[in-house]
Write a protein that holds these residues in place. Structure first.
Motif, mmCIF file in Angstrom:
data_model
loop_
_atom_site.group_PDB
_atom_site.id
_atom_site.type_symbol
_atom_site.label_atom_id
_atom_site.label_comp_id
_atom_site.label_asym_id
_atom_site.label_seq_id
_atom_site.Cartn_x
_atom_site.Cartn_y
_atom_site.Cartn_z
ATOM 1 N N ARG A 1 55.752 1.484 76.992
ATOM 2 C CA ARG A 1 54.733 0.758 77.183
ATOM 3 C C ARG A 1 53.928 0.997 78.588
ATOM 4 O O ARG A 1 52.893 1.091 78.803
ATOM 5 N N LYS B 1 55.196 -2.101 67.344
ATOM 6 C CA LYS B 1 55.984 -2.602 68.495
ATOM 7 C C LYS B 1 56.189 -1.296 69.257
ATOM 8 O O LYS B 1 56.547 -0.237 68.646
ATOM 9 N N TYR B 2 55.968 -1.348 70.481
ATOM 10 C CA TYR B 2 56.470 -0.293 71.522
ATOM 11 C C TYR B 2 57.832 -0.051 71.504
ATOM 12 O O TYR B 2 58.786 -1.033 71.359
ATOM 13 N N GLU B 3 58.399 1.077 71.314
ATOM 14 C CA GLU B 3 59.812 1.510 71.564
ATOM 15 C C GLU B 3 60.472 0.877 72.481
ATOM 16 O O GLU B 3 61.806 0.549 72.220
#
Ligand code: 5GP
Ligand code: ZN
Length: 147
Positions: free
Chosen positions: A126, A119-121
């Motif tokens: 992203r 999962k992107y932070e």
């Protein structure tokens, strides 16, 4: 390339079970299959990386690869197929002549790709990454990519 095993297959210096051949590409059975029927599609000309394969050759590889996948389904009663391609040692490339894997799949073949899903932070992280890739993509035009 002198010592390339796939170039030797193209030249007929070592044997392979060929499934398809034309002026640009060659398809043959993988010697150590993930599933039986596993096939490799290669450009006849030596390219270490997919990045330098001309568009017409890459297109032919993809198109014939898909036809071979459909042929695997028909002939072997496979339920589907995977395209797989490793570019670079870190990506798992062992034979340094670019090749596309066509792997027939059956519902009950008990083979699982180790596919993780991070999962992107944050959305910003992203989006920044996407912008960086697009910028780099614009710097390279067709056929100019360096290996
Ligand atoms: P890579 O890991 O580089 O993506 O995949 C190389 C593939 O080439 C492997 O699946 C391996 O089994 C196959 N291979 C390696 N040497 C030979 C060979 O001499 N003949 C054939 N037919 N396949 C080979
Ligand atoms: Zn080669």
């Amino acid at each position: 390339m002198n010592n390339c095993i796939f170039c030797k297959i193209v030249k007929g210096e070592i044997p392979a079970i060929k499934l398809y051949e034309d002026d640009l590409i060659l398809a043959f059975m993988d010697i150590a299959p993930i599933n039986f029927g596993h096939t490799l599609v290669i450009p006849k000309e030596h390219h270490t990386s997919t990045a330098t394969i001309p568009e017409n050759v890459a297109g032919r590889m993809f198109r014939v690869g898909a036809r071979l996948g459909v042929a695997q389904k028909r002939a072997l009663e496979a339920d589907g197929y995977n395209f797989h391609l490793s570019d670079g040692t870190v990506a798992g490339q062992v034979v340094m002549h670019a090749h596309l894997h066509i792997v027939p799949r059956w519902t009950d073949d008990s083979f699982h790709w180790n596919w993780r899903q991070l999962k992107y932070e944050s959305e910003e992280v992203r989006n920044e990454m996407a912008e960086k890739i697009v910028k780099a993509f614009k710097l390279s035009s067709e056929g100019e990519e360096k290996e």
